[in-house]
Scaffold this motif. Sequence first.
Motif, PDB file in Angstrom:
ATOM      1  N   GLU A 103       1.083  -1.062   0.012  1.00  5.31           N
ATOM      2  CA  GLU A 103      -0.020   0.071   0.071  1.00  5.31           C
ATOM      3  C   GLU A 103       0.890   1.245   0.160  1.00  5.31           C
ATOM      4  OE1 GLU A 103      -3.294   2.756   0.133  1.00  5.31           O
ATOM      5  OE2 GLU A 103      -3.070   0.297  -0.454  1.00  5.31           O
ATOM      6  N   SER A 144       2.161   5.264  -0.306  1.00  4.58           N
ATOM      7  CA  SER A 144       1.648   6.589  -0.181  1.00  4.58           C
ATOM      8  C   SER A 144       3.099   7.379  -0.320  1.00  4.58           C
ATOM      9  CB  SER A 144       1.149   6.957   0.994  1.00  4.58           C
ATOM     10  OG  SER A 144       1.920   6.522   2.217  1.00  4.58           O
ATOM     11  N   GLU A 174      -1.267  -0.927  -6.221  1.00  6.66           N
ATOM     12  CA  GLU A 174      -2.131  -0.317  -6.647  1.00  6.66           C
ATOM     13  C   GLU A 174      -1.677   0.610  -7.742  1.00  6.66           C
ATOM     14  OE1 GLU A 174      -6.783   0.965  -5.587  1.00  6.66           O
ATOM     15  OE2 GLU A 174      -5.307   1.007  -4.234  1.00  6.66           O
ATOM     16  N   SER A 192      -6.906   0.453 -10.028  1.00  3.65           N
ATOM     17  CA  SER A 192      -7.526   1.021  -9.028  1.00  3.65           C
ATOM     18  C   SER A 192      -9.165   0.923  -8.834  1.00  3.65           C
ATOM     19  CB  SER A 192      -7.207   2.569  -8.603  1.00  3.65           C
ATOM     20  OG  SER A 192      -5.996   2.848  -8.699  1.00  3.65           O
ATOM     21  N   VAL A 226     -15.243  -1.940  -3.268  1.00  2.00           N
ATOM     22  CA  VAL A 226     -15.023  -1.536  -2.010  1.00  2.00           C
ATOM     23  C   VAL A 226     -16.514  -1.475  -1.374  1.00  2.00           C
ATOM     24  CG1 VAL A 226     -12.951   0.065  -2.400  1.00  2.00           C
ATOM     25  CG2 VAL A 226     -15.394   0.921  -2.571  1.00  2.00           C
ATOM     26  N   LYS A 232     -11.545   3.690   6.403  1.00  3.85           N
ATOM     27  CA  LYS A 232     -10.442   3.578   5.561  1.00  3.85           C
ATOM     28  C   LYS A 232      -9.147   3.959   6.168  1.00  3.85           C
ATOM     29  CE  LYS A 232      -9.013   5.061   0.790  1.00  3.85           C
ATOM     30  NZ  LYS A 232      -7.714   4.954   1.325  1.00  3.85           N
ATOM     31  N   THR A 233      -8.280   2.926   6.233  1.00  2.00           N
ATOM     32  CA  THR A 233      -6.741   3.127   6.763  1.00  2.00           C
ATOM     33  C   THR A 233      -5.807   2.378   5.824  1.00  2.00           C
ATOM     34  OG1 THR A 233      -6.918   1.299   8.251  1.00  2.00           O
ATOM     35  CG2 THR A 233      -7.560   3.417   8.909  1.00  2.00           C
ATOM     36  N   ASP A 234      -4.447   2.826   5.869  1.00  3.98           N
ATOM     37  CA  ASP A 234      -3.871   2.126   5.209  1.00  3.98           C
ATOM     38  C   ASP A 234      -3.514   0.331   5.383  1.00  3.98           C
ATOM     39  OD1 ASP A 234      -2.992   4.461   3.685  1.00  3.98           O
ATOM     40  OD2 ASP A 234      -1.065   4.760   5.026  1.00  3.98           O
ATOM     41  N   ASP A 282      -6.552  -0.948   3.647  1.00  2.00           N
ATOM     42  CA  ASP A 282      -6.490  -1.067   2.284  1.00  2.00           C
ATOM     43  C   ASP A 282      -5.508  -2.063   1.838  1.00  2.00           C
ATOM     44  OD1 ASP A 282      -8.004   1.120   1.789  1.00  2.00           O
ATOM     45  OD2 ASP A 282      -6.683   2.568   1.620  1.00  2.00           O
ATOM     46  N   MET A 327      -7.317  -5.533   2.156  1.00  2.00           N
ATOM     47  CA  MET A 327      -8.340  -5.773   0.762  1.00  2.00           C
ATOM     48  C   MET A 327      -7.350  -5.940  -0.325  1.00  2.00           C
ATOM     49  SD  MET A 327     -10.642  -2.564  -0.716  1.00  2.00           S
ATOM     50  CE  MET A 327      -9.148  -1.656  -1.209  1.00  2.00           C
ATOM     51  N   LEU A 328      -6.366  -5.339  -0.499  1.00  2.00           N
ATOM     52  CA  LEU A 328      -5.622  -5.334  -1.729  1.00  2.00           C
ATOM     53  C   LEU A 328      -4.920  -6.875  -1.713  1.00  2.00           C
ATOM     54  CD1 LEU A 328      -3.150  -2.437  -2.109  1.00  2.00           C
ATOM     55  CD2 LEU A 328      -5.395  -3.060  -3.342  1.00  2.00           C
ATOM     56  N   CYS A 342     -10.189  -8.445  -9.232  1.00  2.00           N
ATOM     57  CA  CYS A 342      -9.430  -6.993  -9.799  1.00  2.00           C
ATOM     58  C   CYS A 342      -9.021  -7.276 -11.089  1.00  2.00           C
ATOM     59  CB  CYS A 342      -8.361  -6.808  -8.878  1.00  2.00           C
ATOM     60  SG  CYS A 342      -6.748  -7.942  -8.648  1.00  2.00           S
TER      61      CYS A 342
END
Length: 412
Positions: free
Chosen positions: A46, A48, A102, A126, A131, A139-141, A144, A147-148, A163
């Motif tokens: 994830e 950022s 992503e 993406s 979702v 929603k947090t890292d 996420d 989920m990924l 996906c």
Amino acid sequence: MGLAAEVVAPSSSIRTDGGCPVVQVNDLSRSLAVFDPISTLVVVVEMSKASWLVSGVVPGVERQPLKKLEPDATALLRLIERWRSEAVRAGRPIRRVALAYEAGRDGFWLARWLIARGMEAHVIHSASVAVSRERKRAKTDRLDAVMLMRVFLGWLRGERGHCGMVAIPTMEEEDARRPSRERESLVNERSRIINRMKSALARLGIRGFKPHLRRAPERLASLRTAEGTGLPANIIEELQRDMARLALVREQISSIEKARAKRLERAPDTGPHAMVRLLSRVIGIGIETADMLVREILSRKLRDRRAVARYAGLTGSPDESGLKSREKGLAKAGNARVRRGLIQLAWRFLMFQKDSALARWYRTRTEGPNGARKTTMIVALARKLLIALWRLVTTGEIPDGVELRPAVGAIV
């Protein structure tokens, strides 16, 4: 490239047809390689701007490790090797390392970097990740990353609907798109400067003056406001700065166009350059439009005509539930540059290719009192036109009734 060379081939697959190998283009909606969870280390990142949160599924290790790193590819590689060592100590030798992240601001450099070092890297589209539809979902890292990992595992198992992956371009393919995109940005900047100058003059009651003309700076001193006075000093200085900026933007646009023409002259008649030359022979399609279409969509290995239309965002978005059935318009999930350019090209196509089958098809459905709306049907024409151009550059099939320029004068 080692093991990665065998499994990192998301854009195509190979089957046998009568004993002969036949390449099939894959839609990247599922993995074609056999997934063995006992010998596969699965990693998701994830990403950022400030940090990377790395999650893994390590064979032989009950816990699912989660580690926050600085945005550093070397540190990520060291972490993967550490997890590989843990799996080996647990009696599970690793034969495959599959990593995904992503698509975002970092682009594809990390995937290329990992593939060059023997890893299997994928970039998740993406918009393809489902979702929660709760009004105020958490929603947090960390969430996420979980989920990924869930959707990536489903993709690795070969199941559709979890996906979709993005085709990883080479650095040369990415670089080839830059001139067209830069020119588009500069053209928008040119329009913005001209509109700002016209607005400044309109506030003084001056209309009809064209500040984008070459000799416009010389005529500023002779302009008179609606009150009969000359332009104020500050307005004159502002317009002069804008006109200097406009001249610079024009020069940069011209430089891009000249460099592109030189590349087309030097390039052999193969690959994307050959596609650009062929498209530019269609009356009504200029070099800029041809270059944009080839670089953004037509040079991609898309599966079929439906995939071509879907990538451009020119497919519908039906909304059906029970007795309710309506169409919400274009999906607009694809490449916005291609979509805008195609709709503009469709209007131009009607002017320059009036005798073509596509133009006749459009007129048949829009003429008369019961005809469909032209703005609605132009989208359908744009979709048909895109598919026809895709067939032209891939199979050489000329659309019915379309006129071509002579081959010698294709590039001017």
